[in-house]
Design a protein around this motif. Sequence first.
Motif, PDB file in Angstrom:
ATOM      1  N   GLY A 191       0.785  -1.214   0.017  1.00  0.00           N
ATOM      2  CA  GLY A 191       0.030  -0.020   0.037  1.00  0.00           C
ATOM      3  C   GLY A 191       0.949   1.180  -0.179  1.00  0.00           C
ATOM      4  N   PRO A 192       0.421   2.329  -0.188  1.00  0.00           N
ATOM      5  CA  PRO A 192       1.015   3.380  -0.362  1.00  0.00           C
ATOM      6  C   PRO A 192       1.707   3.884   0.947  1.00  0.00           C
ATOM      7  N   ALA A 193       2.834   4.457   1.042  1.00  0.00           N
ATOM      8  CA  ALA A 193       3.548   4.887   2.101  1.00  0.00           C
ATOM      9  C   ALA A 193       2.849   6.286   2.846  1.00  0.00           C
ATOM     10  N   PHE A 194       3.048   6.336   4.008  1.00  0.00           N
ATOM     11  CA  PHE A 194       2.662   7.779   4.811  1.00  0.00           C
ATOM     12  C   PHE A 194       3.452   8.730   4.547  1.00  0.00           C
ATOM     13  N   GLN A 195       2.771   9.811   3.684  1.00  0.00           N
ATOM     14  CA  GLN A 195       3.501  10.827   3.303  1.00  0.00           C
ATOM     15  C   GLN A 195       3.405  11.880   4.553  1.00  0.00           C
ATOM     16  N   SER A 196       4.487  12.854   4.703  1.00  0.00           N
ATOM     17  CA  SER A 196       4.512  13.951   5.581  1.00  0.00           C
ATOM     18  C   SER A 196       5.183  14.931   4.965  1.00  0.00           C
ATOM     19  N   SER A 197       4.914  16.207   5.787  1.00  0.00           N
ATOM     20  CA  SER A 197       5.562  17.482   5.610  1.00  0.00           C
ATOM     21  C   SER A 197       6.654  17.732   6.365  1.00  0.00           C
ATOM     22  N   ARG A 198       7.591  18.534   6.166  1.00  0.00           N
ATOM     23  CA  ARG A 198       8.523  18.777   7.155  1.00  0.00           C
ATOM     24  C   ARG A 198       8.539  20.428   7.427  1.00  0.00           C
ATOM     25  N   LEU A 199       8.852  20.771   8.479  1.00  0.00           N
ATOM     26  CA  LEU A 199       9.104  22.194   8.865  1.00  0.00           C
ATOM     27  C   LEU A 199      10.115  23.020   7.957  1.00  0.00           C
ATOM     28  N   PRO A 200      10.172  24.024   7.439  1.00  0.00           N
ATOM     29  CA  PRO A 200      11.164  24.684   6.507  1.00  0.00           C
ATOM     30  C   PRO A 200      12.523  24.892   7.334  1.00  0.00           C
ATOM     31  N   VAL A 201      13.415  24.689   6.705  1.00  0.00           N
ATOM     32  CA  VAL A 201      14.848  24.585   7.364  1.00  0.00           C
ATOM     33  C   VAL A 201      14.942  25.725   8.035  1.00  0.00           C
ATOM     34  N   GLU A 202      14.387  27.192   7.628  1.00  0.00           N
ATOM     35  CA  GLU A 202      14.813  28.306   8.434  1.00  0.00           C
ATOM     36  C   GLU A 202      14.134  28.257   9.793  1.00  0.00           C
ATOM     37  N   ASP A 203      12.937  27.253  10.054  1.00  0.00           N
ATOM     38  CA  ASP A 203      12.409  27.248  11.178  1.00  0.00           C
ATOM     39  C   ASP A 203      13.037  26.474  12.292  1.00  0.00           C
ATOM     40  N   VAL A 204      14.211  25.738  11.769  1.00  0.00           N
ATOM     41  CA  VAL A 204      14.751  24.772  12.800  1.00  0.00           C
ATOM     42  C   VAL A 204      16.007  24.928  12.811  1.00  0.00           C
ATOM     43  N   VAL A 205      16.700  25.850  11.959  1.00  0.00           N
ATOM     44  CA  VAL A 205      18.322  26.153  12.213  1.00  0.00           C
ATOM     45  C   VAL A 205      18.640  27.593  12.395  1.00  0.00           C
ATOM     46  N   ARG A 206      19.512  27.530  13.358  1.00  0.00           N
ATOM     47  CA  ARG A 206      20.093  28.793  13.892  1.00  0.00           C
ATOM     48  C   ARG A 206      21.617  28.978  13.375  1.00  0.00           C
ATOM     49  N   TYR A 207      22.230  29.846  12.981  1.00  0.00           N
ATOM     50  CA  TYR A 207      23.376  30.024  12.550  1.00  0.00           C
ATOM     51  C   TYR A 207      24.174  31.133  13.473  1.00  0.00           C
TER      52      TYR A 207
END
Length: 208
Positions: A191-207
């Motif tokens: 059957g089809p895989a469970f699809q999911s989105s991810r937060l934008p990189v800018e939301d999870v990274v701090r330089y």
Amino acid sequence: MSLTDTSLSNVIRERHSVRKYDPNHKIAREEIEEMLEEATLAPSSSNLQPWRFIVFQDEHAKKELRELANNQEQIETASAIIAVLGDTEMYKSVEKIYRANYEAGYMDEENMRRLIDSTNSTYPHAPVETRKNIASFDAGLVAMQLMLIAKARGYDTVPMGGFDKERFAERFDVSDRYIPIVLIALGKAAGPAFQSSRLPVEDVVRYI
């Protein structure tokens, strides 16, 4: 199996959690062992490799396991369920591990002995909770690597943390030394895989 950067990127992007499996598809024990051997090339703290595995392929055992895992269908329909455990007394393997490194020419005898002595003077005295955290972290590394290796070989997986770990340990004779961490279903998707989105990189990274 050797992966180029491009094919590795494809594997990462194509791997999704699958919960519907072909119950008739079998995976040979030899191939599962090959995948586990590759997976255990993952990094680990002080190279103590605190991961351990229980592979479920017997239909009766999988049926019992399903009862402990919130009745998840994939427990029975996947070709195999791989339970990843963490060894909280990982330091007990230090002599075997570092002697193998020495015999393979990766270090000299002086460094071998120094590292063994250092491990034996620190790890046994570390709080149990600290050792559990180390074992859990390293088991997570090997589990992710296993799922990518499986996808590269044309199989699908889903990690499952929702199971009764105490009853699991009791039913499958797991000593207190080891902590059950995750179950990984392995097989051919039906059957089809469970699809999911991810937060934008800018939301999870701090330089910095």
